[in-house]
Design a protein around this motif. Structure first.
Motif, short mmCIF file in Angstrom:
data_model
loop_
_atom_site.label_atom_id
_atom_site.label_comp_id
_atom_site.label_asym_id
_atom_site.label_seq_id
_atom_site.Cartn_x
_atom_site.Cartn_y
_atom_site.Cartn_z
N GLU A 1 4.09 -29.51 -38.56
CA GLU A 1 4.20 -30.57 -37.56
C GLU A 1 5.25 -31.56 -38.00
OE1 GLU A 1 0.13 -31.82 -37.30
OE2 GLU A 1 -0.30 -30.26 -35.82
N ASP B 1 8.32 -34.38 -36.35
CA ASP B 1 8.86 -35.04 -35.15
C ASP B 1 10.37 -34.96 -35.14
OD1 ASP B 1 6.57 -35.84 -33.88
OD2 ASP B 1 6.37 -37.62 -35.16
N ARG C 1 8.53 -27.56 -26.25
CA ARG C 1 8.31 -28.95 -25.83
C ARG C 1 8.49 -29.07 -24.31
NH1 ARG C 1 11.68 -33.22 -29.11
NH2 ARG C 1 10.19 -32.57 -30.69
#
Ligand code: B3K
Ligand code: ZN
Length: 886
Positions: free
Chosen positions: A554, A556, A585
């Motif tokens: 995970e 960003d 996404r």
């Protein structure tokens, strides 16, 4: 088949056998209706288990005679119930003579001795030998076998078993015999025999040591034009194992036999590998590029088992991944080495990770989640899973990542030095890796004992003044059935840092010598910070290069960073991964929109970052076509589903199609260029470069067909009409069937008529319809009525039923629940024929708790319907019970 509550077997309950078997002599009078099996076992009491009775397993056998040390055993000297023959007060040395009868032609389970298309075959792993004779049918009992086969000479001219042929001749009554002797001790699950009308391609092959061996590929008459690729793959496997691991073929003769009715891919019986025809037969007319690659990898896999599995085997079935994870790792490395190039290796890596995410991650998050070394099972056949195989392989790969290739090889050498000829545990493999490299791998054990996919989260901080870059990695693992709390794993995280030009920065990890531009960080705690010094600018991190651990990462990234990584990362795996993240996404956003009632319109597809990165990838002709094909393929519906808290199969399907259509239309010219420039004219060759070109060309076709216009129809139809190989043919047919092209029905018919006699191609014909967009339950039911359909043949059943239930999610999950009712019916029908295949199909509802409440209710009802069925095999019962419980 049983109706009582099945027993759970626990790893902690392991006890050594009370007797060892020294020699096994068997005589078979082969007859499809009644085969007589005479067995003579010489046995010695295990000194560690005084006073225990002698225990043998048997299933579906008629016992005719039982003699111990020359005398018939009285009824009081033994008991026989529940598949167990227990003999009391046996002496330390025993010669046991057993005569049993079996009925091969009634054996639809395809375990033990059975008949396929008139010929005899066996399948003994895991517990099939007990359907042939009474025996301590457990892998830690290893013995030497001598086998005599007797049968009608006309009907069964070929008689094969393990090892070397030491005698053959006529019996005078139209029957003949052959005697085979296997010089190596083996567990019963590696026993095999084959008898029937078969022909072979054979070749002499010289090993590196100069010794000559005989290689044979046996098939039914008429298939000799389809064996060359399997033979080549076998020779490549032999050479590869010599070169990469110093392991030589230990027999003078190595045989592969193809059979049309088979529960799985293939079986590594000592010297006599038995294969599903799907993994042997190939020529350009009937086999696709994927089939060619599959054959190479399965031939390799079974051959490599000769050392990792046969010479060193498993102490008990909880250790299954000891041989399977390791052998999958070996076959993956073999296939990668056969491609040869770095980019080819990366493509193979991506392919393997795709399988892991598509199948193993869902398993690890569902009711059947289990550790790589399970602690319990009801039916061991249910544990030949993607976790044991594919995650097991990832676990083995992590040793190589942590220890380096040379260190890994040292560990392998020590493993064989210590354990050749033994039945051992996963811990023994880990100990060999640790000891050979003087490393402490205690914590690494958790990869074997804890189920679930760990999540690794990344936090970064750049200090421009101190020129320091901090990478903080944290790990957690969600609970799995029976395991609420997890301890931190030992996770190798391969990283690199990119500068603003897209190049790798040299890495200076605080407290370490410089380590080039990629290094392996070892995450062993819940949270750890790694500090890089002399970092001149804010980097873009590339984490988990080459997918260095089976975890969910995970992190960003902005869209722009992902596009940057997709264009620049020197690690091809992460380059691909960046594109997948970008697409994922977007698809998740759109899915949420659709669920909120938004109707997708053309401008929703206006996605400049994604479109432009796809365009750049299409233009990047310096990259391998195969790599570009993968980079331009959107994550599958199943993989998207795993990312959602509540799965909405129809919304996912709508969005994925919508995005494909948008990309098709925005990049129309680019797809066409890719299509034209990746043609492979001339003679067909399945080599990786040509297959890669076909892959990209055919992906382009699949995008263009989304537009469903005349141009695309013509392209598909022309390709269908002119193809000189099955890859192009099948993709074109799939494109036609998933469009409104006028020629689609005719094409389906001509295809069927042309390949009516090629079972493997007819499987493809069923499969492509099962997975077609417009195929609903009604259409599948209609296909089941086709004269070529049968539930008895596993390949056929899989092509249509598994194709639909696993490969057509939006139709299978129809809101009226008709898919689930159909599923229940078929699981129940298959249960009566072949419990193993039925139990596989039963897994299709594993993830039922992730769906919307209306669907959940219907799935639960279908599961209950199956669970409540009388006469359920323990295979199916275990799957549905666990599904309902967790
Ligand atoms: N060892 C066999 C699998 C046997 C499955 C039994 N249900 C094939 C393989 O992994 O090579
Ligand atoms: Zn295997």
């Amino acid at each position: 088949m049983r109706t009582d509550t099945p027993q759970t077997i626990y790893r902690k309950d392991y006890t050594p056998p009370s007797y060892w078997v020294d020699t096994v002599e068997m005589g078979f009078d082969l007859d499809p209706a009644i085969t007589r099996v005479a067995t003579r076992l010489t046995m010695t009491r295990n000194r560690d288990s005084r006073n225990k009775s002698l225990v043998l397993c048997g299933e579906a056998l008629e016992l005719v005679q039982l003699r111990m040390n020359g005398k018939p055993l009285t009824k009081r000297a033994y008991t026989l119930h529940d598949g167990t023959l227990e003999i009391f007060n046996a002496p330390d040395k025993v010669t046991l003579e057993i005569e049993t009868l079996t009925h091969p032609d009634r054996n639809t389970s395809l375990m033990g001795l059975y008949v396929s298309n008139g010929n005899f075959f066996t399948q003994c792993e895991a517990e099939g030998f007990r359907k042939i004779t009474y025996f301590p049918d457990r892998p830690d009992v290893m013995a030497k076998y001598t086998v005599m086969l007797r049968a009608d000479k006309k009907k069964y001219p070929v008689l094969l078993s393990n090892g070397n042929l030491i005698e053959e001749g006529d019996l005078g009554d139209g029957r003949h015999y052959a005697v085979w002797e296997d010089p190596f001790k083996k567990p019963s699950y590696l026993f095999a025999l084959v008898a029937g009308q078969l022909v072979c391609q054979e070749e002499k092959y010289t090993l590196q040591s100069g010794r000559e061996v005989l290689l044979q590929v046996w098939v039914e008459e008429g298939n000799l034009d389809k064996t060359q690729h399997a033979m080549d793959s076998l020779k490549n496997s032999i050479r590869w194992d010599e070169e990469r691991f110093g392991l030589e073929l230990d027999l003078d003769r190595f045989m592969i036999v193809a059979v049309g009715d088979f529960n799985m891919g293939a079986m590594e019986n000592k010297g006599l590998n038995i294969f599903n025809t799907k993994y042997v037969l190939a020529n350009p007319r009937i086999a696709t590029d994927a089939d060619y690659a599959g054959i190479e990898s399965v031939v390799g896999h079974e051959y490599f088992h000769n050392w990792t599995g046969n010479r060193v085997t498993c102490r008990d079935w909880f250790q299954l991944s000891l041989k399977e994870g390791l052998t999958v790792f070996r076959d993956q490395e073999f296939s990668a080495d056969m491609i040869g190039t770095d980019s080819g290796r990366a493509v193979k890596r991506i392919e393997d990770v795709r399988v892991l995410r598509q199948a193993q991650f869902p398993e690890d998050a569902g009711p059947m989640a289990h550790p790589v070394r399970p602690d319990s099972y009801v039916e061991i056949n249910n544990f030949y899973t993607v976790t044991i195989y594919e995650k097991g392989s990832e676990v083995v790969r992590m040793y190589q990542t942590l220890l380096g290739r040379d260190g890994f090889r040292k560990g392998m050498d020590l493993y064989f030095q210590r354990h050749d000829g033994q039945a051992v545990e996963c811990d023994d493999f880990r100990a060999a890796m640790a000891d050979a490299n003087d490393r402490d791998l205690t914590q690494f054990e958790l990869w074997y004992s804890q189920a679930g996919t760990p999540r690794v989260t990344v936090d970064t901080h750049y200090d421009p003044v101190g020129r320091k870059y901090e990478l903080t990695l944290s790990q957690s693992c969600p609970p799995t059935p029976g395991e609420d709390r997890k301890l931190p794993f030992h996770i190798p995280v391969k990283v690199g840092l990119l500068n603003s030009h897209g190049s790798d920065m040299p890495l200076h990890l605080e407290g370490h010598a410089q380590a080039g531009t990629t290094m392996v960080l070892e995450l062993t705690k819940e949270k750890q910070t790694f500090v890089f010094t002399d970092v001149p600018e804010q980097p873009v991190p590339s984490i988990l290069r080459d997918f260095s651990a089976p975890v969910i990462l995970e992190i960003d990234y902005t869209d722009v960073e992902l596009a940057f990584l997709m264009a620049n990362d020197s690690d091809p795996f992460n380059r691909w991964e960046a594109g997948q993240r970008l697409a994922m996404r977007r698809m998740l956003e759109l899915t949420r929109d659709v669920q909120d009632g938004h109707v997708l319109a053309d401008d929703d597809g206006d996605e400049p970052v994604l479109t432009e990165s796809f365009r750049a990838m299409l233009d990047a002709t310096a990259l391998d076509s195969a790599f570009r094909e993968f980079a331009l393929t959107l994550p599958s519906e199943t993989v998207i589903a795993e990312q959602m808290d509540m799965v909405d199969p129809q919304a996912i399907h709508t969005v994925r199609r919508f995005l494909r259509r948008s990309l098709a239309s925005a990049l129309r010219i680019d797809w066409l260029v890719a299509y034209q420039s990746n043609r492979t004219p001339g003679t067909y060759s399945p080599d990786a470069a040509s297959a890669g070109k076909r892959g990209l060309k055919n992906l382009a076709l699949s995008y263009m067909i989304e537009l469903d216009d005349i141009e695309a129809h013509v392209l598909a139809q022309t390709q269908y009409d002119n193809a000189n190989n099955m890859t192009d043919r099948l993709v074109a047919l799939t494109a036609l069937v998933n469009s409104n092209a006028p020629g689609k029905v005719a094409a389906l018919d001509t295809f069927y008529n042309e390949f009516e006699n090629e079972a493997l191609v007819i499987d493809k014909w069923f499969m492509l319809q099962a997975t077609a967009r417009t195929t609903d339950v009604k259409a599948v039911r209609k296909l089941m009525k086709h004269s070529a359909f049968t539930l008895k043949n596993p390949n056929r059943a899989r092509s249509l039923l598994f194709g639909f239930c696993n490969g057509n999610p939006s139709q299978f999950h129809a809101v009226d629940g008709s898919g689930y009712a159909f599923w229940a019916e078929q699981v129940i029908a298959l249960n009566a024929i072949n419990p193993q295949v039925a139990a596989r199909l039963a897994r299709s509802l594993d993830r039922w708790r992730k769906y919307a409440p209306v669907l959940q209710g219907k799935m639960r009802a279908a599961l209950k319907q199956v669970a409540d069925t009388k006469g359920l095999s323990k295979d199916v019962l275990e799957v549905v019970t666990k599904s309902l419980a967790n």
